[in-house]
Design a protein around this motif. Sequence first.
Motif, PDB file in Angstrom:
ATOM      1  N   SER A  65       0.817  -1.217   0.000  1.00 39.59           N
ATOM      2  CA  SER A  65       0.000   0.000   0.000  1.00 39.59           C
ATOM      3  C   SER A  65       0.850   1.265   0.000  1.00 39.59           C
ATOM      4  CB  SER A  65      -0.935   0.002   1.214  1.00 39.59           C
ATOM      5  OG  SER A  65      -0.187  -0.125   2.410  1.00 39.59           O
ATOM      6  N   ALA A  66       2.131   1.153   0.356  1.00 37.51           N
ATOM      7  CA  ALA A  66       3.041   2.302   0.311  1.00 37.51           C
ATOM      8  C   ALA A  66       3.724   2.435  -1.043  1.00 37.51           C
ATOM      9  CB  ALA A  66       4.087   2.168   1.417  1.00 37.51           C
ATOM     10  N   GLY A  67       3.388   1.548  -1.984  1.00 37.99           N
ATOM     11  CA  GLY A  67       3.985   1.596  -3.303  1.00 37.99           C
ATOM     12  C   GLY A  67       5.338   0.930  -3.399  1.00 37.99           C
ATOM     13  N   GLU A  68       5.703   0.144  -2.379  1.00 39.19           N
ATOM     14  CA  GLU A  68       6.999  -0.517  -2.364  1.00 39.19           C
ATOM     15  C   GLU A  68       6.872  -1.935  -2.923  1.00 39.19           C
ATOM     16  OE1 GLU A  68       8.420   1.567   1.834  1.00 39.19           O
ATOM     17  OE2 GLU A  68       7.242  -0.291   1.816  1.00 39.19           O
ATOM     18  N   GLU A  69       7.817  -2.326  -3.751  1.00 36.27           N
ATOM     19  CA  GLU A  69       7.807  -3.681  -4.277  1.00 36.27           C
ATOM     20  C   GLU A  69       8.082  -4.681  -3.168  1.00 36.27           C
ATOM     21  OE1 GLU A  69      10.586  -4.389  -7.420  1.00 36.27           O
ATOM     22  OE2 GLU A  69      10.119  -6.527  -7.534  1.00 36.27           O
ATOM     23  N   ILE A  70       7.309  -5.793  -3.179  1.00 35.67           N
ATOM     24  CA  ILE A  70       7.530  -6.868  -2.220  1.00 35.67           C
ATOM     25  C   ILE A  70       7.772  -8.168  -2.990  1.00 35.67           C
ATOM     26  CG2 ILE A  70       6.143  -5.764  -0.412  1.00 35.67           C
ATOM     27  CD1 ILE A  70       3.886  -7.737  -1.103  1.00 35.67           C
ATOM     28  N   PRO A  71       8.457  -9.134  -2.378  1.00 34.01           N
ATOM     29  CA  PRO A  71       8.737 -10.389  -3.088  1.00 34.01           C
ATOM     30  C   PRO A  71       7.463 -11.135  -3.464  1.00 34.01           C
ATOM     31  CG  PRO A  71      10.189 -10.156  -1.192  1.00 34.01           C
ATOM     32  CD  PRO A  71       9.164  -9.065  -1.077  1.00 34.01           C
ATOM     33  N   SER A  72       7.482 -11.750  -4.625  1.00 34.79           N
ATOM     34  CA  SER A  72       6.381 -12.585  -5.096  1.00 34.79           C
ATOM     35  C   SER A  72       6.974 -13.778  -5.839  1.00 34.79           C
ATOM     36  CB  SER A  72       5.434 -11.795  -5.999  1.00 34.79           C
ATOM     37  OG  SER A  72       6.128 -11.304  -7.143  1.00 34.79           O
ATOM     38  N   VAL A 110      15.565 -12.156  -2.355  1.00 32.54           N
ATOM     39  CA  VAL A 110      16.335 -13.079  -1.519  1.00 32.54           C
ATOM     40  C   VAL A 110      15.544 -14.365  -1.363  1.00 32.54           C
ATOM     41  CG1 VAL A 110      17.311 -13.467   0.779  1.00 32.54           C
ATOM     42  CG2 VAL A 110      17.468 -11.200  -0.286  1.00 32.54           C
ATOM     43  N   ARG A 111      16.164 -15.485  -1.660  1.00 32.53           N
ATOM     44  CA  ARG A 111      15.490 -16.772  -1.548  1.00 32.53           C
ATOM     45  C   ARG A 111      15.326 -17.150  -0.076  1.00 32.53           C
ATOM     46  NH1 ARG A 111      15.314 -21.571  -4.937  1.00 32.53           N
ATOM     47  NH2 ARG A 111      16.825 -20.666  -6.373  1.00 32.53           N
ATOM     48  N   PRO A 218      11.424 -18.008  -4.701  1.00 34.38           N
ATOM     49  CA  PRO A 218      12.024 -17.609  -3.425  1.00 34.38           C
ATOM     50  C   PRO A 218      11.125 -17.726  -2.187  1.00 34.38           C
ATOM     51  CG  PRO A 218      11.327 -15.676  -4.643  1.00 34.38           C
ATOM     52  CD  PRO A 218      11.079 -16.842  -5.542  1.00 34.38           C
ATOM     53  N   LEU A 219       9.800 -17.898  -2.395  1.00 30.94           N
ATOM     54  CA  LEU A 219       8.874 -17.917  -1.257  1.00 30.94           C
ATOM     55  C   LEU A 219       8.346 -19.304  -0.936  1.00 30.94           C
ATOM     56  CD1 LEU A 219       6.725 -14.718  -1.936  1.00 30.94           C
ATOM     57  CD2 LEU A 219       8.666 -14.960  -0.380  1.00 30.94           C
ATOM     58  N   ARG A 220       8.334 -20.210  -1.899  1.00 29.09           N
ATOM     59  CA  ARG A 220       7.756 -21.535  -1.667  1.00 29.09           C
ATOM     60  C   ARG A 220       8.603 -22.612  -2.339  1.00 29.09           C
ATOM     61  NH1 ARG A 220       1.564 -22.346  -3.092  1.00 29.09           N
ATOM     62  NH2 ARG A 220       1.423 -21.236  -1.082  1.00 29.09           N
ATOM     63  N   ILE A 221       8.879 -23.671  -1.591  1.00 28.86           N
ATOM     64  CA  ILE A 221       9.436 -24.894  -2.140  1.00 28.86           C
ATOM     65  C   ILE A 221       8.334 -25.941  -2.113  1.00 28.86           C
ATOM     66  CG2 ILE A 221      10.494 -25.270   0.148  1.00 28.86           C
ATOM     67  CD1 ILE A 221      11.491 -27.047  -3.122  1.00 28.86           C
ATOM     68  N   SER A 222       8.119 -26.620  -3.231  1.00 21.34           N
ATOM     69  CA  SER A 222       7.149 -27.720  -3.261  1.00 21.34           C
ATOM     70  C   SER A 222       7.715 -28.846  -4.116  1.00 21.34           C
ATOM     71  CB  SER A 222       5.789 -27.256  -3.792  1.00 21.34           C
ATOM     72  OG  SER A 222       5.887 -26.818  -5.126  1.00 21.34           O
TER      73      SER A 222
END
Length: 381
Positions: A65-72, A110-111, A218-222
């Motif tokens: 909401s602050a316009g900052e990129e977040i990991p996806s 970052v992984r 980087p967010l999920r291992i399956s």
Amino acid sequence: MKNKFLCFAVLFFILASCSDKQGISVSVRNTTEIARNMETVEINWKQLSEQLDGITQENVVVCNSAGEEIPSQVIFNGSTEPQMLIFQVSVQPNAEVVYKVKLGQPTAYVRKAYGRFVPERMDDYAWENNLVGHRMYGPALETTGEISNGIDTWVKRTDELLIDEWYKTGDYHKDHGKGMDCYKVGRTLGSGAMAPYQNGKIVLANNYIRQQTLDNGPLRISFRLDYAPFKVGKVEVTETRIISLDANSHFNRIEEIYAGTPEEMPVVAGIVTRPEPGDTLMDVSDGVVAYWEPQNHDNGDNNGHIGIGLVIPVDMTDILVENGHLLALTTYPGAGRSLVYYMGTGWSKADVKSAANWFDMVKKESFKIKNPLVVSILKGK
């Protein structure tokens, strides 16, 4: 001067990726009375592509909401085509936060979740995130006579990913400040595996025979593990496990699929118990089982306490204390169908300081699973 220029360049690309007006707004609502911190949400990729022309796995960016990129992370589930987009959110009780999904150049995240097949160590499959680590045993180890399809646990007190380092050195049975392998599995269910249950006995499969990594950070291992056919009474069944672990979570999602079973079959998810006294949480109505192991002295050291927990969202029939395990009894719904449950671990030398602390975490995880965040694409925004 060179480093200063690099920092400005990185900042420019981040701001540029999140300043693009093209995009859609995604609402994430927390309808519960507790804060939801660093929790993963999912958006169906087909819905995204219908709303955002030109989206690909290489050009999608999520901003807060602050316009900052977040990991996806774009999730494939082993397919050649994207299935969903995931990112992590923090939402206060009874609140809503709006995120933007846009076209842009994502930064290198970052992984925080990772796993791989380890042929150099007898075909282990190991996986971890920034909080916990685990492994399963493969076909090469079975040829030595060491048979187990239980889940092994590695304890960590660093957010570093350690699998590659530990397998390279082979020195992971003593804690050098980052964690260690001090959990003993043997021919048991270990820290939360599932198995058929017949005539008062656990029916164990052998080591897995095939593995496939489905998504890897980087967010999920399956990943998927397949097991050779084994007898449950007079019936021959095969087992498939699909396991996923997200960043910032102590809990794995485990999907069990049995083929060749009757329409329904009793199964147990189990935690092996130790000879010395430990603490237990057993709540059939809430679908939770947890164990706080006695002090671990593997290799002669004081290795703290390990907590293991199970959350069974489907109807739990009973909790049994037998066969050297805590067993959560439930019913597998029939051949080829899926049964999903959750397994988590914690360590007293990391961020779980007591049995009470661990049991609260397990109960909270059960609550969150039963009360998911509400995610919706906002039309016209």
